[in-house]
Scaffold this active site. Structure first.
Site, mmCIF file in Angstrom:
data_model
loop_
_atom_site.group_PDB
_atom_site.id
_atom_site.type_symbol
_atom_site.label_atom_id
_atom_site.label_comp_id
_atom_site.label_asym_id
_atom_site.label_seq_id
_atom_site.Cartn_x
_atom_site.Cartn_y
_atom_site.Cartn_z
ATOM 1 N N ASP A 127 -10.045 -3.761 -4.734
ATOM 2 C CA ASP A 127 -9.247 -2.703 -4.128
ATOM 3 C C ASP A 127 -9.343 -1.445 -4.985
ATOM 4 O OD1 ASP A 127 -7.248 -1.073 -3.057
ATOM 5 O OD2 ASP A 127 -5.679 -2.596 -3.164
ATOM 6 N N HIS B 127 -8.152 -4.852 -0.371
ATOM 7 C CA HIS B 127 -6.936 -4.155 0.035
ATOM 8 C C HIS B 127 -6.546 -4.583 1.448
ATOM 9 C CE1 HIS B 127 -4.034 -0.859 -0.296
ATOM 10 N NE2 HIS B 127 -4.229 -0.674 0.991
ATOM 11 N N SER C 22 0.829 -1.204 0.000
ATOM 12 C CA SER C 22 0.000 0.000 0.000
ATOM 13 C C SER C 22 0.866 1.257 0.000
ATOM 14 C CB SER C 22 -0.962 -0.051 1.189
ATOM 15 O OG SER C 22 -1.940 0.949 1.105
#
Length: 309
Positions: free
Chosen positions: A250, A280, A155
């Site tokens: 995501d 995610h 991320s």
């Protein structure tokens, strides 16, 4: 179809009234993110050595698996945790770093970079670049092989890994041999179609993305700076080979694909894998999502190949 295990986790969070991150002050969000890890993360794998270090003012944590205990030149992954540049730390990603070390056979050095809003852009990027340089410069005394150094993250950490490679290239420094980019944020404008398709209902939302971005970047003029949006760099030529891993549900999915495509278009070897039924953040959730362990094994195998193993 959304993975039933991911759906069960989302439903449980709704039932228990887990507050959305964007409704919390950063200190609250950090505390809750840390507290939740015990429910979703596997037990920590034993290591031959876990050692606290510092790269100047930046705290680091070194994980040496038993497979790397007998060598003075182990391969190393410098790892940047996720959390939107606002939450997350060495402890939230302790289990994942141990898993990657155990399954790859290499050392992992996790980086506790500065967070917003206390330390805004480009503080996190600067810390990650400095930490990578420090690990390379101290490789000998740490029993590491500087020629087999990779960077990676999930991320926000995937963003920072990509930015670190660009920054080192721009400075004319030695580049990592590989970059592991797990559902990376690559374009702060948040304009990819997946932001619309997956923007609500799948853990990471449009609101939380705006929250993280607002706490990290001072104003919209910074969104197009390549140190924030590596996809928007003028060139991606000469960057290290990459594995880009994404999740189908995501908001960041298409940004990861776009970055893999940008690397490929620039002649950089890039593998792209999408876990189509996942959300995610899933790779840290191996206690409740089986595909998280599959993803960790995939990442570790890519690292071994990059290191010549």
């Amino acid at each position: 179809m959304l993975d039933p295990q991911a759906r069960a986790l989302i439903d449980l969070m709704v039932q228990r009234g887990v507050p959305p991150t964007h409704t919390l002050e950063p200190a609250q969000a950090r505390r809750l993110y840390l507290e939740r890890r015990g429910y979703t993360q596997p037990d920590p794998a034993p290591m031959a050595e876990v050692r606290e270090l510092r790269a100047g003012a930046v705290p680091l944590r070194l994980y040496r698996p038993h497979a790397a205990a007998g060598t003075s030149a182990a391969p190393v992954l410098v790892y940047f945790h996720g959390g939107g540049w606002v939450i997350g730390d060495l402890d939230t990603h302790d289990v994942l770093c141990r898993q990657l070390a155990l399954e790859s056979g290499g050392v992992v050095v996790a980086v506790d970079y500065r967070l917003g809003p206390e330390h805004r852009f480009p503080a996190a990027a600067d810390d990650c670049v400095a930490a990578t340089r420090w690990v390379r410069g101290h490789a000998g005394e740490l029993g590491l092989d500087p020629a087999r150094l990779a960077v990676g993250g999930d991320s926000a950490g995937g963003n920072l890994a990509a930015v670190t490679c660009l920054a080192l290239r721009e400075a004319g420094d030695a580049l990592p041999g590989f970059q592991l980019l797990i559902y990376p944020a690559t374009d702060m404008r948040a304009v990819a179609p997946s932001h619309e398709h997956n923007g609500q209902g799948y853990l990471l939302t449009r609101d939380s993305i705006a929250y993280y971005r607002g706490h990290y970047l001072a104003d919209a003029a910074q969104w197009t700076d390549w140190r924030a949006s590596p996809l928007l760099a003028d060139s991606h030529r000469g960057l290290p080979p990459a594995l880009v891993l994404t999740a189908g549900y995501d908001p960041l999915r298409d940004e990861g694909l776009q970055y893999a495509d940008a690397l490929s278009a620039a002649g950089v070897s890039a593998q792209y894998v999408c876990f189509e039924r996942q959300v995610h953040g899933f790779i840290t959730m191996g206690r409740v999502i089986d595909e998280a362990r599959t993803a960790v094994t995939l990442c570790a195998a890519a690292l071994r190949r990059a290191w010549g193993g």
